[in-house]
Design a protein around this motif. Structure first.
Motif, PDB file in Angstrom:
ATOM      1  N   ASN A   1      -4.774   0.841   0.875  1.00 26.72           N
ATOM      2  CA  ASN A   1      -3.537   0.506   0.164  1.00 26.72           C
ATOM      3  C   ASN A   1      -2.906  -0.630   0.957  1.00 26.72           C
ATOM      4  O   ASN A   1      -2.686  -0.482   2.161  1.00 26.72           O
ATOM      5  CB  ASN A   1      -2.593   1.706   0.089  1.00 26.72           C
ATOM      6  CG  ASN A   1      -1.401   1.456  -0.821  1.00 26.72           C
ATOM      7  OD1 ASN A   1      -0.950   0.317  -0.961  1.00 26.72           O
ATOM      8  ND2 ASN A   1      -0.881   2.503  -1.428  1.00 26.72           N
ATOM      9  N   GLN A   2      -2.655  -1.757   0.326  1.00 25.99           N
ATOM     10  CA  GLN A   2      -2.134  -2.894   1.083  1.00 25.99           C
ATOM     11  C   GLN A   2      -0.708  -2.680   1.569  1.00 25.99           C
ATOM     12  O   GLN A   2      -0.225  -3.405   2.429  1.00 25.99           O
ATOM     13  CB  GLN A   2      -2.215  -4.193   0.270  1.00 25.99           C
ATOM     14  CG  GLN A   2      -1.152  -4.373  -0.784  1.00 25.99           C
ATOM     15  CD  GLN A   2      -1.521  -3.685  -2.093  1.00 25.99           C
ATOM     16  OE1 GLN A   2      -2.441  -2.877  -2.147  1.00 25.99           O
ATOM     17  NE2 GLN A   2      -0.805  -4.013  -3.143  1.00 25.99           N
ATOM     18  N   LYS A   3      -0.034  -1.671   1.039  1.00 25.65           N
ATOM     19  CA  LYS A   3       1.305  -1.359   1.509  1.00 25.65           C
ATOM     20  C   LYS A   3       1.221  -0.543   2.800  1.00 25.65           C
ATOM     21  O   LYS A   3       0.444   0.395   2.889  1.00 25.65           O
ATOM     22  CB  LYS A   3       2.077  -0.581   0.445  1.00 25.65           C
ATOM     23  CG  LYS A   3       3.558  -0.459   0.740  1.00 25.65           C
ATOM     24  CD  LYS A   3       4.288   0.202  -0.413  1.00 25.65           C
ATOM     25  CE  LYS A   3       5.786   0.178  -0.144  1.00 25.65           C
ATOM     26  NZ  LYS A   3       6.177   0.802   1.118  1.00 25.65           N
TER      27      LYS A   3
ATOM     28  N   ALA B   1       5.783   1.324  -4.327  1.00 24.95           N
ATOM     29  CA  ALA B   1       4.390   1.755  -4.247  1.00 24.95           C
ATOM     30  C   ALA B   1       3.671   1.551  -5.576  1.00 24.95           C
ATOM     31  O   ALA B   1       2.476   1.271  -5.615  1.00 24.95           O
ATOM     32  CB  ALA B   1       4.322   3.217  -3.826  1.00 24.95           C
TER      33      ALA B   1
ATOM     34  N   LEU C   1      -3.539  -3.539  -5.989  1.00 24.85           N
ATOM     35  CA  LEU C   1      -4.778  -3.001  -5.433  1.00 24.85           C
ATOM     36  C   LEU C   1      -5.796  -2.754  -6.539  1.00 24.85           C
ATOM     37  O   LEU C   1      -6.979  -3.057  -6.392  1.00 24.85           O
ATOM     38  CB  LEU C   1      -4.500  -1.702  -4.674  1.00 24.85           C
ATOM     39  CG  LEU C   1      -5.722  -0.987  -4.086  1.00 24.85           C
ATOM     40  CD1 LEU C   1      -6.444  -1.875  -3.082  1.00 24.85           C
ATOM     41  CD2 LEU C   1      -5.295   0.327  -3.431  1.00 24.85           C
TER      42      LEU C   1
ATOM     43  N   VAL D   1      -5.816   8.934  -6.355  1.00 23.05           N
ATOM     44  CA  VAL D   1      -4.597   8.606  -5.624  1.00 23.05           C
ATOM     45  C   VAL D   1      -4.105   9.877  -4.943  1.00 23.05           C
ATOM     46  O   VAL D   1      -4.022  10.939  -5.566  1.00 23.05           O
ATOM     47  CB  VAL D   1      -3.510   8.050  -6.565  1.00 23.05           C
ATOM     48  CG1 VAL D   1      -2.202   7.825  -5.820  1.00 23.05           C
ATOM     49  CG2 VAL D   1      -3.988   6.749  -7.210  1.00 23.05           C
TER      50      VAL D   1
ATOM     51  N   LYS E   1      -2.244   5.844   5.366  1.00 24.79           N
ATOM     52  CA  LYS E   1      -3.687   5.543   5.320  1.00 24.79           C
ATOM     53  C   LYS E   1      -4.419   6.112   6.532  1.00 24.79           C
ATOM     54  O   LYS E   1      -5.401   6.835   6.393  1.00 24.79           O
ATOM     55  CB  LYS E   1      -3.915   4.032   5.274  1.00 24.79           C
ATOM     56  CG  LYS E   1      -3.705   3.383   3.934  1.00 24.79           C
ATOM     57  CD  LYS E   1      -4.132   1.928   3.939  1.00 24.79           C
ATOM     58  CE  LYS E   1      -3.431   1.123   5.014  1.00 24.79           C
ATOM     59  NZ  LYS E   1      -1.979   1.059   4.873  1.00 24.79           N
TER      60      LYS E   1
ATOM     61  N   LEU F   1       0.232  -0.530  -6.087  1.00 24.20           N
ATOM     62  CA  LEU F   1      -0.936   0.119  -6.687  1.00 24.20           C
ATOM     63  C   LEU F   1      -1.543  -0.764  -7.777  1.00 24.20           C
ATOM     64  O   LEU F   1      -2.766  -0.841  -7.927  1.00 24.20           O
ATOM     65  CB  LEU F   1      -0.525   1.477  -7.261  1.00 24.20           C
ATOM     66  CG  LEU F   1      -1.647   2.425  -7.673  1.00 24.20           C
ATOM     67  CD1 LEU F   1      -2.582   2.696  -6.512  1.00 24.20           C
ATOM     68  CD2 LEU F   1      -1.052   3.730  -8.186  1.00 24.20           C
TER      69      LEU F   1
ATOM     70  N   VAL G   1      -6.783   6.235  -2.446  1.00 22.36           N
ATOM     71  CA  VAL G   1      -5.538   5.481  -2.274  1.00 22.36           C
ATOM     72  C   VAL G   1      -4.399   6.423  -1.880  1.00 22.36           C
ATOM     73  O   VAL G   1      -3.862   7.133  -2.725  1.00 22.36           O
ATOM     74  CB  VAL G   1      -5.160   4.736  -3.562  1.00 22.36           C
ATOM     75  CG1 VAL G   1      -3.926   3.854  -3.315  1.00 22.36           C
ATOM     76  CG2 VAL G   1      -6.317   3.898  -4.078  1.00 22.36           C
TER      77      VAL G   1
ATOM     78  N   MET H   1      -0.620   7.187  -1.240  1.00 21.20           N
ATOM     79  CA  MET H   1       0.544   6.534  -1.814  1.00 21.20           C
ATOM     80  C   MET H   1       1.789   7.375  -1.626  1.00 21.20           C
ATOM     81  O   MET H   1       1.819   8.555  -1.969  1.00 21.20           O
ATOM     82  CB  MET H   1       0.327   6.288  -3.306  1.00 21.20           C
ATOM     83  CG  MET H   1       1.431   5.486  -3.957  1.00 21.20           C
ATOM     84  SD  MET H   1       1.219   5.378  -5.742  1.00 21.20           S
ATOM     85  CE  MET H   1       2.827   5.945  -6.267  1.00 21.20           C
TER      86      MET H   1
END
Length: 256
Positions: A9-11, A155, A162, A182, A16, A159, A147, A149
């Motif tokens: 997840n790039q956030k 978020a 991503l 997720v 993670k 999502l 993922v 989240m």
């Protein structure tokens, strides 16, 4: 042959690494042969399994630049004999520059994993909070994406981004790639927003039945260099990740 899962997840701050470390440990407790690959230059997965990054001589950085094989860098995990880690150090942050002009830069991790894939049941890849080269390598190498989240408004936007990246990777570089599910993390059922965001995500993605609650023991465990199951097996956080492991194993059995 191992199932390869990218935890992505790039956030940042969504759990993670917490998920990568504790799901890996929970699968190992279930007698699965597990490899955790640390692809985040913060090296939190490495330290979370008891290995100080300052003590690492070779890790995923050396693997990606071709100075070591993946098998050569693997380390054991204390108290969990079926869990190994491919550690990393902050040197990994330089990889974008190191491989900038290398033709096969997005397939380096896939090639490395192929050499050990038959040795494990699950290979989990802890990705950095970005959609750069390291995450791209993980997506190209993976069978599926898990993922984590947090249930908040931003978020949902992350999502969507991503999901777009996954579709592009699938169409060009890895046709088998898909979103496994997720995972709702740091979940507070008392929050109306958390429930609303969870309901919205369920309209568009498969969401795991397991929900990871906010839990103090889960937050404390990394400072002791242990997954929560070795720090406090009776905690709600430990029970959450054991439940997620059971859910994954059940899905794998059905697929087989």
């Amino acid at each position: 042959m191992a199932e390869v899962l990218a935890i992505a997840n790039q956030k940042g701050g969504v759990g993670k690494t917490t998920t990568a470390v504790n799901l890996a440990a929970s699968l190992a407790v279930a007698e699965q042969r597990v490899l955790l690959v640390d692809m985040d230059a913060q090296a939190n997965a490495t330290s979370g399994l008891g290995h100080a990054p300052s003590s690492i001589e070779r890790g995923t950085y050396e693997v990606l630049i071709g100075e070591a094989s993946l098998r050569d860098v693997l380390l054991e995990t204390a108290e969990l004999p079926t869990l190994k880690i491919a550690p990393t150090t902050p040197d990994l942050a330089a990889i974008e520059t190191e491989l900038a002009d290398v033709e096969d830069r997005v397939t380096r991790l896939r090639e490395a994993i192929a050499t050990v894939r038959d040795d494990f049941d699950f290979i989990l890849v802890d990705c950095p909070p970005s959609l750069g080269l390291l995450t791209l390598n993980a997506l190209v190498a993976a069978d599926a994406v898990l993922v984590p989240m947090q249930c908040e408004y931003y978020a949902l936007e992350g999502l969507s981004r991503l999901s777009g990246t996954i579709e592009r990777v699938k169409s060009v570089l890895n046709e088998r790639l898909h979103v496994n599910g997720v995972l709702l993390t740091m979940y507070d059922p008392r929050s109306n927003l958390a429930r609303e965001v969870a309901d919205e995500v369920r309209k568009h993605f498969r969401v795991f039945e397991t929900v990871i609650p906010r839990n103090v023991r889960l937050a404390e465990a990394p400072s002791h260099g242990k997954p929560v199951i070795l720090y406090d097996a009776g905690s709600r956080g430990s029970h959450g990740y054991l439940s997620l492991a059971r859910e994954l194993l059940g899905a794998s059995s059905e697929a087989a």
